[in-house]
Motif scaffolding. Sequence first.
Motif, short mmCIF file in Angstrom:
data_model
loop_
_atom_site.label_atom_id
_atom_site.label_comp_id
_atom_site.label_asym_id
_atom_site.label_seq_id
_atom_site.Cartn_x
_atom_site.Cartn_y
_atom_site.Cartn_z
N ARG A 1 4.33 -44.98 19.14
CA ARG A 1 4.52 -44.25 17.89
C ARG A 1 5.91 -43.60 17.92
N PHE B 1 -7.58 -55.39 20.71
CA PHE B 1 -8.28 -54.39 19.94
C PHE B 1 -8.53 -54.87 18.51
N TYR B 2 -7.46 -55.38 17.89
CA TYR B 2 -7.61 -55.85 16.51
C TYR B 2 -8.17 -57.26 16.54
N ARG C 1 0.81 -52.33 19.82
CA ARG C 1 0.04 -51.21 20.36
C ARG C 1 0.16 -51.13 21.88
N ARG D 1 -4.28 -53.54 8.45
CA ARG D 1 -4.87 -52.79 9.55
C ARG D 1 -4.11 -51.47 9.68
N GLU D 2 -4.78 -50.49 10.28
CA GLU D 2 -4.12 -49.20 10.56
C GLU D 2 -3.63 -49.18 12.00
N LYS E 1 1.98 -43.08 1.68
CA LYS E 1 1.37 -43.72 2.85
C LYS E 1 0.15 -44.55 2.47
N TRP F 1 -1.17 -46.39 14.42
CA TRP F 1 -0.41 -45.15 14.51
C TRP F 1 -0.47 -44.33 13.20
N GLY F 2 -1.64 -44.36 12.54
CA GLY F 2 -1.79 -43.59 11.31
C GLY F 2 -1.01 -44.14 10.12
N GLN F 3 -0.67 -45.43 10.19
CA GLN F 3 0.01 -46.10 9.06
C GLN F 3 -0.75 -47.39 8.75
N TYR F 4 -0.79 -47.75 7.47
CA TYR F 4 -1.33 -49.06 7.13
C TYR F 4 -0.24 -50.10 7.32
#
Lengths: 257, 257
Positions: A146, A120-121, A141, A96-97, A44, A99-102
């Motif tokens: 997810r 957001f980003y 997002r 960027r991250e 990951k 859902w807990g993934q890059y």
Amino acid sequence: MCELLAMSANTPTDLCFSFTGLTRRGGETGPHKDGWGVTFYEGKGVRSFHDPDPSASSRIAEVVQTHPIKSEVAICHIRQANVGDICLANTHPFIRELWGQYWVFAHNGQLSDFQAEPGFYEPVGTTDSEALFCDMLNHLRQHCHRGDPAETLVEHLVELANNYARQGVFNLLLSNGERLFTYCTTKMASITRRAPFGPARLKDTDVTVDFESETTPDDIVSVIVTEPLTTDEKWDIYQPGEWRLWRKGEVVLSGGR
Amino acid sequence: MCELLAMSANTPTDLCFSFTGLTRRGGETGPHKDGWGVTFYEGKGVRSFHDPDPSASSRIAEVVQTHPIKSEVAICHIRQANVGDICLANTHPFIRELWGQYWVFAHNGQLSDFQAEPGFYEPVGTTDSEALFCDMLNHLRQHCHRGDPAETLVEHLVELANNYARQGVFNLLLSNGERLFTYCTTKMASITRRAPFGPARLKDTDVTVDFESETTPDDIVSVIVTEPLTTDEKWDIYQPGEWRLWRKGEVVLSGGR
């Protein structure tokens, strides 16, 4: 414009051969001398190298060419600046991250009038590419969840990409480490190498590799680029509007306009 | 536990000397052999090197030691794993974008029972450190605003840090590229070098540098570490609970419990 390179493999594989070919085009066999970057997934995690200097003469690029970093997904970009200064903040790939993934993104093309909706980003640099990346992630997002199946995510990505493609040139590499989404408006080609492996010769420098000696019979390794890297292999050329989703070296979903 | 190193300077400065000393501790003069990473700001951009291998024998660390990368803010970490496997996803520094800036975080210590509230930023790996980082950014995003004065941001950071410090060991480096926030619960020390510059000798390897020959009279360069790196200079030791905010090589705000 820029050049793109990605790899999708079913076993951790190094990118040394392809990276050596591509980076010659960053100031030697090509004009893409305004920086370069590469991101390798390992599990990951990611490790990235970014450099605003020409890849053909970069000491760090030399290390990446000769130090085998094994990865199942890698994304690489060499830049010829059009929108945005030559500086580190404008050097792809962008990360960027979510859902807990890059998520890792590289883009070839130009959408100079693109204005992202606030979200957001946010971009750190001044390229249209990074603004597009943030726009895509803000959309995912907002509209996806997810654990959504790949089909759902791809449906959204294709719709976004088709929309961007109407505004300019948008050749795309995007990954979350599990899958690699590729989209072509003007130029993209792929090759899938599997047993029986043979030799290959780079177009941009006098380097030949015999993949037979570096692989096992079960390996499947695909390379996706804006311009084919070797002279003695048959590359599969994308059509305008064509997209392919790669996983473990193979196309798992594909389509086109 | 781990070791930390940061630099704050008023002119782009390389980290080669300090980095050479610190990385000896990653498997040679110290036990911190479970990976290392360093992030350099260049303008708003960052370049990072992450490696799950020991820094003392890493080919990539060797390049960073000998290839001067000039930066006004840099953050470095060498890891001795306690919470979380040895893998790239667990290798500091961690990076996220907030308000169009890259925020970079490295932590020494352990808060093994820490549970972050769900929020926008999520850890990718399994360390308590990355969960703490996400928790801090989620708090800032929720309670502060883009353009808030440094005093306001620091007030929130200190409150968070004091709270974490009650739960375990929390020695912190955090930057947005403009400022560097440092917080000590158990060990941290700094040195500010300015004219007249003199020589310095590393504690961990037989390397001496004469800063006089590498600087101009206007340079101000501060180095912040968990354990002093040189034997012949006077380091300023932080007290438990003490925090300092650095900008362009100097402390601009500070305080303690």
